[in-house]
Motif scaffolding. Structure first.
Motif, short mmCIF file in Angstrom:
data_model
loop_
_atom_site.label_atom_id
_atom_site.label_comp_id
_atom_site.label_asym_id
_atom_site.label_seq_id
_atom_site.Cartn_x
_atom_site.Cartn_y
_atom_site.Cartn_z
N VAL A 26 1.06 -1.32 0.03
CA VAL A 26 0.03 -0.14 -0.01
C VAL A 26 0.82 1.25 -0.02
O VAL A 26 1.77 1.16 0.62
CB VAL A 26 -0.97 0.13 1.31
CG1 VAL A 26 -1.87 1.07 1.02
CG2 VAL A 26 -1.60 -1.06 1.54
N VAL A 27 0.60 2.07 -1.04
CA VAL A 27 1.32 3.51 -0.72
C VAL A 27 0.53 4.61 -0.61
O VAL A 27 -0.90 4.57 -1.27
CB VAL A 27 2.16 3.74 -1.95
CG1 VAL A 27 2.99 4.90 -2.00
CG2 VAL A 27 2.98 2.63 -2.41
N GLY A 28 0.49 5.55 0.45
CA GLY A 28 -0.60 6.37 0.91
C GLY A 28 0.15 7.74 1.02
O GLY A 28 1.28 8.01 0.92
N ARG A 29 -0.78 8.69 0.87
CA ARG A 29 -0.36 10.11 0.98
C ARG A 29 -1.40 10.81 1.60
O ARG A 29 -2.58 10.77 1.44
CB ARG A 29 0.32 10.75 -0.31
CG ARG A 29 0.21 12.17 -0.21
CD ARG A 29 1.04 12.95 -1.19
NE ARG A 29 0.56 12.79 -2.37
CZ ARG A 29 1.12 12.96 -3.73
NH1 ARG A 29 2.57 13.05 -3.71
NH2 ARG A 29 0.64 12.92 -4.80
N ARG A 30 -1.01 11.79 2.51
CA ARG A 30 -2.00 12.87 3.28
C ARG A 30 -1.11 14.01 3.39
O ARG A 30 -0.36 13.98 4.38
CB ARG A 30 -2.30 12.07 4.41
CG ARG A 30 -3.38 12.85 5.13
CD ARG A 30 -3.53 12.13 6.47
NE ARG A 30 -4.55 12.81 7.15
CZ ARG A 30 -5.73 12.62 7.75
NH1 ARG A 30 -6.38 11.66 7.06
NH2 ARG A 30 -6.45 13.30 8.49
N GLY A 31 -1.42 14.84 2.64
CA GLY A 31 -0.61 16.14 2.52
C GLY A 31 0.85 15.96 2.55
O GLY A 31 1.28 15.20 1.40
N PRO A 32 1.57 16.58 3.40
CA PRO A 32 3.06 16.35 3.12
C PRO A 32 3.61 14.94 3.90
O PRO A 32 4.75 14.60 3.56
CB PRO A 32 3.67 17.42 4.21
CG PRO A 32 2.62 17.65 5.44
CD PRO A 32 1.22 17.22 4.36
N LEU A 33 2.69 14.14 4.03
CA LEU A 33 3.13 12.88 4.63
C LEU A 33 2.84 11.79 3.54
O LEU A 33 1.91 11.88 3.00
CB LEU A 33 2.09 12.49 5.67
CG LEU A 33 2.80 11.75 6.98
CD1 LEU A 33 3.82 12.08 7.87
CD2 LEU A 33 1.27 11.38 7.86
N ALA A 34 4.01 11.02 3.34
CA ALA A 34 3.77 9.83 2.40
C ALA A 34 4.17 8.49 3.24
O ALA A 34 5.18 8.48 4.07
CB ALA A 34 4.18 10.10 1.15
N TRP A 35 3.85 7.46 2.69
CA TRP A 35 4.22 5.96 3.44
C TRP A 35 3.99 4.75 2.52
O TRP A 35 3.27 5.17 1.67
CB TRP A 35 3.48 5.98 4.76
CG TRP A 35 2.06 5.53 4.53
CD1 TRP A 35 1.48 4.47 4.23
CD2 TRP A 35 1.00 6.66 4.39
NE1 TRP A 35 0.01 4.68 4.35
CE2 TRP A 35 -0.02 5.74 4.26
CE3 TRP A 35 1.05 8.00 4.76
CZ2 TRP A 35 -1.38 6.61 4.24
CZ3 TRP A 35 -0.06 8.60 4.59
CH2 TRP A 35 -1.52 8.09 4.51
N VAL A 36 4.98 3.86 2.90
CA VAL A 36 4.44 2.54 2.06
C VAL A 36 4.28 1.55 3.30
O VAL A 36 5.06 1.64 4.26
CB VAL A 36 5.64 2.03 1.35
CG1 VAL A 36 6.88 2.16 1.95
CG2 VAL A 36 5.57 0.86 0.85
#
Ligand SMILES: C=C(O[C@@H]1C=C(C(=O)O)C=C[C@H]1O)C(=O)O
Length: 437
Positions: free
Chosen positions: A123-133
């Protein structure tokens, strides 16, 4: 799966699973809103993206198939069982981090389409300046977290366009559907039901196999304010949020009451003003708002139901819209339990719900499958986002050239069949646009 089968079919790993979330250095959504979708592979992409934020995913660690009246409850039980087999390392801790399941559920629990939860491997996600895998893997798999360069290679295969598209009638011809609407209006005037939502389908055959990424990219670019989703063959961009549950706060965006846009800004403003005073549309809207407010209130310590709707401007249509919000009563129902309580809202079924659903079964002549059902995602803490699967198409799992597009509209006593047919055409436009190009 068979809708009468009460027990879920689960394909889950035999041993323990490790879910690991780490930060990712993705380009900013403002400079590159397409990044998340660009990562997706062509095969079974999963997506829930709006304005460049959200989650995309691929691979299948587990799958749960449900059907019948308990479809949501059975899916939730399976998710809870699966979570017990997981060890979670979450270095980011935001909505959508940690393990997630994507889901889509049939509008009518009796539909053979049933519902599915898919637990992806990446899963790759983003919320504003935050991103993660986030990766989910069997415990003995000690592969390191993928780097951004590795992730970018997953979606590197060129996106193919479907080429010329041939449209044919779905289960009813437009003329036959007009008769169905006229029948519904007569029954409403007889007092059998206050409002019923009637839908129709259109078949599309594409010259080349459909690459869902082509549809997603076009939908996200043109309908940026909608939630662009892809779950188990249901693809679309919905403007309607059945429920978002986040840290004890819930919101539902209710839409009902629609007018087509003209393409001319001044004319559209006049239409928006007309829509917000149209008694027929306000009546349709009120039914939808009360159904949501009533369904949410048992789960909440307080709710806020605005008295007057605002007008939501989409590229193809204007909608009357109301954001109903609430504070969840502890211990807090999961987003899936809330979706279960809310679906189907009067925006896609009618009022009273049970009578409207029976009428739909009797006169609509359509298996809506997962169109107008709940589609979205669920996290380990139960928070999640579920949209109503509108402005969507079902890809045929047997034939990559075939799709079914759906659209419907609320019918009340003052509805005029020809206008309703035109409204369905306006609501089919997003998927027709997605198939173009
Ligand atoms: C049923 C659909 O849309 C729903 C019906 C609406 C209406 O009747 O005005 C508006 C938005 C949606 O709640 C659809 O898009 O297919």
């Amino acid at each position: 799966m068979n809708a009468n089968q009460p027990t879920p079919v689960a394909h889950v790993p035999a041993g323990r699973v490790v879910a690991r979330t780490t930060p990712l250095d993705l380009p900013d959504a403002a400079t590159d809103p397409g990044t998340l979708l660009d990562l997706l592979p062509a095969e079974s992409p999963l997506s829930w993206v709006r304005r460049g934020d959200g989650i995309v995913a691929w691979g299948e660690l587990a799958r749960v198939e449900v059907g019948g009246d308990g479809q949501f409850a059975h899916a939730e039980q399976a998710w809870t069982r699966l979570l017990r087999t997981m060890t979670v390392h979450d270095d980011v801790r935001a909505p959508g981090t940690g393990p997630v399941a994507f889901g889509s559920f049939s509008f009518d629990p009796a539909s053979p389409a049933g519902g599915t939860l898919v637990v992806p491997r990446v899963v790759v996600g983003r919320r504003g300046p935050l991103a993660w895998v986030t990766t989910l893997a069997e415990e003995d798999d000690d592969a390191p977290q993928p780097t951004l360069a590795e992730l970018l290679r997953v979606g590197a295969a060129p996106v193919t366009s479907p080429g010329p598209v041939t449209y044919t009638d779905g289960s009813l011809t437009p003329e036959a559907w007009l008769d169905v609407v006229a029948d519904a209006v007569a029954r409403i005037r007889d007092g059998a039901v206050d409002k019923v939502v009637l839908a129709r389908d259109v078949r599309a055959r594409t010259a080349r196999p459909v690459d869902p990424r082509h549809l997603l990219a076009r939908l996200a670019e043109r309908f940026a304010g909608c939630w662009t989703f892809s779950v188990d063959g249901l693809v679309g961009a919905t403007p309607e949020l059945l429920v978002r549950s986040e840290k004890g706060l819930v919101i539902s965006r209710v839409l009902a009451g629609t007018v087509r846009r003209t393409g001319d800004d001044d004319a559209d403003l006049a239409r928006a003003a007309h829509l917000s005073h149209s008694s027929k549309d306000l009546e349709e809207h009120e039914y939808a708002v009360s159904s949501v407010a009533q369904a949410l209130s048992p789960f909440c310590t307080s709710t806020n139901v605005p008295e007057t709707p605002f007008v939501l401007h989409l590229p193809n249509v204007l909608h009357l819209a109301t954001d109903v919000t609430g504070v969840l009563a502890p211990p807090g129902a999961s987003s899936l339990a809330l979706a279960d309580a809310l679906a189907p809202t009067a925006a896609v079924c009618g009022t009273p719900t049970a009578v409207a659903r029976d009428l739909i079964r009797e006169i609509e002549h359509l298996d809506r499958a997962r169109y107008a059902g709940a589609v979205g995602w669920l996290g380990a803490d139960g928070d999640g986002e579920w949209g109503i699967g509108l402005r969507s198409a079902e890809l045929d799992p047997e034939d990559p050239h075939e799709l079914r597009l759906f659209a419907g509209c609320g019918i009340v006593a003052a509805s005029v069949p020809d206008d309703e047919l035109a409204e369905t055409e306006a609501k089919l436009e997003p998927m027709r646009y997605a198939l173009d190009g």
